[in-house]
Design an enzyme around this catalytic site. Structure first.
Site, mmCIF file in Angstrom:
data_model
loop_
_atom_site.group_PDB
_atom_site.id
_atom_site.type_symbol
_atom_site.label_atom_id
_atom_site.label_comp_id
_atom_site.label_asym_id
_atom_site.label_seq_id
_atom_site.Cartn_x
_atom_site.Cartn_y
_atom_site.Cartn_z
ATOM 1 N N ASN A 114 0.839 -1.200 0.000
ATOM 2 C CA ASN A 114 0.000 0.000 0.000
ATOM 3 C C ASN A 114 0.873 1.249 0.000
ATOM 4 O O ASN A 114 1.568 1.532 0.995
ATOM 5 C CB ASN A 114 -0.908 0.027 1.228
ATOM 6 C CG ASN A 114 -1.735 1.301 1.297
ATOM 7 O OD1 ASN A 114 -2.695 1.463 0.554
ATOM 8 N ND2 ASN A 114 -1.347 2.232 2.157
ATOM 9 N N GLU A 115 0.884 1.986 -1.107
ATOM 10 C CA GLU A 115 1.417 3.348 -1.256
ATOM 11 C C GLU A 115 2.938 3.469 -1.156
ATOM 12 O O GLU A 115 3.459 4.592 -1.153
ATOM 13 C CB GLU A 115 0.739 4.314 -0.263
ATOM 14 C CG GLU A 115 -0.750 4.436 -0.491
ATOM 15 C CD GLU A 115 -1.427 5.535 0.310
ATOM 16 O OE1 GLU A 115 -2.558 5.921 -0.059
ATOM 17 O OE2 GLU A 115 -0.833 6.010 1.290
ATOM 18 N N ASN A 116 3.667 2.359 -1.109
ATOM 19 C CA ASN A 116 5.116 2.491 -0.945
ATOM 20 C C ASN A 116 5.841 2.861 -2.230
ATOM 21 O O ASN A 116 6.843 3.594 -2.194
ATOM 22 C CB ASN A 116 5.687 1.192 -0.366
ATOM 23 C CG ASN A 116 5.203 0.940 1.036
ATOM 24 O OD1 ASN A 116 4.758 1.849 1.725
ATOM 25 N ND2 ASN A 116 5.261 -0.310 1.477
ATOM 26 N N SER A 149 -0.470 -0.590 -4.740
ATOM 27 C CA SER A 149 -1.611 0.296 -4.936
ATOM 28 C C SER A 149 -1.289 1.601 -4.233
ATOM 29 O O SER A 149 -1.052 1.608 -3.016
ATOM 30 C CB SER A 149 -2.884 -0.327 -4.361
ATOM 31 O OG SER A 149 -4.015 0.454 -4.627
#
Length: 801
Positions: free
Chosen positions: A409-411, A455
């Site tokens: 997530n978002e990395n 994502s």
């Protein structure tokens, strides 16, 4: 046959000079709460009062018996949270450092006192950080240095409650000759035939070495068996004409029992059982004139995903029961949701979660557990990450509801946009996991499902990771800085995160903040608001449309209603726009479905399980058929979405009307919408005209309604709302009544807040807009003393500025 002894009872937790009774599964916090030694961290500001618990070492003890009837005894921990040293009668058994793995120890012939000593999570994380070096993180806690539920260190919707304990079951497994150590069922469909390839791994005792064993598998009336000569075997079952598993709204969810038995001659040694489903899943990432798509394809059918993000349903995850999973996921299905994304800062959920999703037709998007941080790729983390990924891929792959593996997530976005790249100066940060290790593990173990690296993720470094034209997109500029009307400015290919905050239900606030004079900035309200400038963003969101109430009492009630209203309107603006652009946009995943404690957040269901207005709005927005009116560059567009399997001949009536109910123009429109399609039709301005001062548009078809007001509410000349309320009993159900509201004026966004009638009351209806003379019926369950007076007091609507 293998025997299993659950070790749920007989545990003690050492605290000071005493040993407290302990429950397994459980954690230190639940045991201290049961003993009355800490206050509930969910109440008031008690979170601060229990902070010491997460910074202390803890030891659990129990006695285990020896077994002499079998060749081998294993001590199995399904979940240890997190860094432990385990001893039996003072002799080391092993150490662990991963909450998300099973741990197994050979205790054959041994008995005595078992001790599980937990090192404080921060201490373990700091030790690893000193070894591998600093990495950037969105939050100050060292969550990326330990394989633990990241949000236990706090998040922008969650408290800091750093848990420790045996959060999943503990057992003794007694066995002889051999046991089943792993089963990987690869389920595929080709034409009218289903195929199950069962990859079996076997562990043997010394006495079982070299013995020819038999493995038998059965599914859907088809049986097969093979001889197992060593540690591995493959059993193939071909199933003619299996019924296909479909996501909800697209078909049924038939499930088949797959059983596997390992035998030594006529002696059964071990068994394995799961339910599986036959279906195909693909991810279409084809490039086109709009960029790069991201479309789920199930059984050859392209889907618009109607999704929500899922966080752990309790910050103390051992308290989440199968019944709680079923209740929450049934609520999701009842809101027409068909996809649940398990977010990467939480946990791989219990088997019961995925079982319910299988039954309800809820597709599961599973993140690997990395969120909002740069993760070191050195040891000891690297080995833990791979072992964790391998175990959980194999554990979850039987479930037909699981449709997508996601790396993080978002990395990838964080590396590019959040200042990480220059500071890392070449140090590892997780890219090797997301673009190397994890896709390799998925390709090896579960090639039947697609994998995406993150994502948001555009598909490659050729595009910005959060480019809306490529792959998945997270839309957070709107909540953080802009009005929700700006959702209409773009059409992402797949919106994997977006949302808007609102406080929980009033009854939830009163329970969590007892005795407090509630105000937006009262101490408890601010403590239960974890987002950076969260209340400031709420207020600015309201002020763009309404006069902002201030203070306590009636002003707080009004603020509470308006913030919940704006949350529902904001999410509606996005989903209505993006769904109407199908197939260019192929999905929306709202942040978020649920909460882990009572808090102001983006959730549709609050921390006490009460439904916000957003929940009811999701049910409308995600229905198979949706009618919308949307502002466009030239006038207003009528959007019709038909996700049903049959064509829709929509006979729409559009009216231009005034605030007092006078109809200035009326236009009938016939719009043909094919099955699984969407249409955007400009309104006939010549015949209808555009709304002038004090006018708005109303469209109706087949019981659906859409309204369009051309100016913010604070600029519209609303009349003082007038309506009658009566309460009618429901025959045969003494705990349920109908609240009937008859409007005498325009009543916009009428809302009954049922928890104001009784804490456990539930209404079946959310926001409703009524024209003069119209009537609506709201069914309320769980209200023991119905009366029209309290019902009127629990009703809110838009009022003149």
């Amino acid at each position: 046959m293998k025997d299993v002894t659950l070790l749920n009872d007989g545990w003690g937790l050492r605290h000071e000079d005493a040993v407290l009774p302990a429950r397994v599964p459980g954690c230190v916090h639940t045991d201290l709460l049961a003993a009355g030694l800490i206050p509930d961290p969910f109440i008031g500001t008690n979170e601060h009062e229990v902070a010491w618990v997460g910074d202390r070492a803890w030891t659990y003890t129990a006695r285990i018996p020896a077994d002499t009837a079998h060749e081998r005894t294993d001590l199995v921990f399904d979940g240890l949270d997190t860094a432990t040293e385990i001893t039996l009668d003072g002799e080391p058994l092993g150490r662990t450092r991963n909450m998300h793995r099973t741990h197994r120890f050979d205790v054959t012939g041994r008995d005595g006192e078992l001790q599980v000593h937990f090192t404080p999570a921060r201490e373990e994380a700091d030790t690893v950080r000193k070894s591998v070096g600093d990495r950037p993180n969105v939050y100050p806690a060292p969550s990326q240095y330990i394989r633990k539920m990241a949000c236990s260190f706090g998040w922008d919707w969650g408290p800091t409650v750093v848990t420790a304990g045996m959060w999943r079951p503990v057992r003794l497994e007694h066995w002889s000759t051999a046991r089943i150590s792993q089963v990987r069922p690869l389920v595929t469909v080709a034409g009218t035939r289903g195929r199950v390839e069962v990859h079996l791994a076997v562990e043997r005792t010394a006495g079982g070495t070299g013995r020819a064993l038999t493995a038998r598998a059965s599914v859907a009336g088809v049986d097969t068996e093979v001889t197992v000569e060593d540690g591995h075997a493959l059993l193939c079952l071909d199933v003619p004409d299996p019924r296909l598993w479909w996501p909800r709204g697209h078909g049924e969810q038939p499930l088949y029992d797959l059983t596997l038995t390992l035998s030594d001659g006529d002696t059964a040694l071990d068994t394995w059982r799961r339910r599986i489903g036959f279906r195909t899943i693909e991810l279409d990432r084809t490039a086109d004139e709009h960029g790069t798509g991201f479309t789920l394809v199930v059984n050859g059918v392209r889907l618009f995903a109607r999704g929500v993000n899922w966080i752990p349903d309790d910050v103390l995850p051992s308290r989440i029961t199968p019944e709680r999973y079923r209740r929450r996921l049934t609520q999701a299905a009842d809101a027409n949701i068909d996809l649940v994304r398990i977010w990467g800062g939480g946990i791989y959920e219990d088997e019961a979660f995925y079982d319910v999703c299988d039954e309800l037709g809820l597709m599961v998007w599973q993140d690997f557990l990395f969120a909002c941080s740069a993760y070191p790729e050195e040891q000891p983390l690297r080995g833990e990450v791979e072992a964790e990924a391998r175990e959980n891929v194999v554990r979850l792959m039987p479930h037909p509801s699981l449709v997508l593996w996601n790396g993080n997530n978002e990395n990838l976005w964080g590396f590019r946009d959040w200042g990480w790249e220059p500071g890392l100066a070449g140090d590892s940060w997780g890219e090797g996991y997301y673009l190397g290790m994890l896709p390799r593990v998925v390709a090896e173990l579960d090639p039947t499902r697609p994998y995406t690296a993150g994502s948001p993720w555009s598909g490659s470094w050729d595009h910005h990771p959060n480019d809306p034209a490529h792959g998945t997109h997270h839309s957070w500029e709107v909540w953080n800085r802009r009005d929700f009307a700006e959702y209409l400015d773009s059409v992402p290919r797949f919106v994997a995160e977006f949302g808007w905050q609102a406080p929980p239900a009033l009854a939830t606030l009163r329970r969590a903040l007892p005795g407090e004079d509630l105000a937006p900035d009262s101490p408890g309200m601010l403590h239960h608001q974890k987002a950076e400038d969260g209340n400031g963003k709420l207020d600015r969101g309201v002020e763009r449309h309404f006069v902002l109430p201030e203070g306590t009492g009636a002003d707080f009630d009004r603020w509470h209603y308006l913030t919940q209203l704006v949350q529902a309107r904001a999410v509606a603006a996005g989903i209505e726009h993006w769904r109407s652009h199908w197939p260019r946009c192929a999905g929306t995943v709202v942040w978020q479905l649920n909460d882990c404690w009572p808090v102001s957040s983006w959730a549709a269901i609050d921390g006490d399980g009460r439904l916000k207005p957003l929940y009811h709005e999701l049910r409308r927005l995600y229905a198979d058929r949706l009618l919308t009116l949307q502002p466009a560059s030239q006038g207003v567009v009528l959007g019709l979405v038909n996700q049903s399997a049959t064509p829709w001949r929509a006979e729409v009536t559009v009216r231009r009307t005034t605030a007092d109910g006078t109809v200035k123009a009326r236009v009938p429109l016939t719009v043909e919408v094919a099955a699984r399609d969407a249409v955007r039709a400009p309104l006939p301005v010549a015949a209808l005209g555009l709304p002038e001062d004090g006018e708005f548009l109303v469209a109706d078809v087949d019981g659906l309604r859409a309204v369009h007001f051309p100016v913010p509410d604070r600029e519209f000349p609303y009349p003082r709302p007038q309506f009658d309320v009566r309460v009618e009993p429901v025959t045969g159900d003494p705990d349920t009544v109908d609240v009937v509201v008859t409007a005498h004026t325009l009543v916009r966004d009428l809302l009954l807040q049922p928890d104001r009638l009784a804490p456990d009351a539930v209404a079946d209806t959310g926001l409703v807009t009524l024209l003069p003379g119209e009537q609506t019926t709201i069914r309320v369950a769980g209200w023991p003393e119905p009366d029209a007076g309290p019902a009127r007091a629990a009703l809110f609507c838009v009022e003149p500025a």
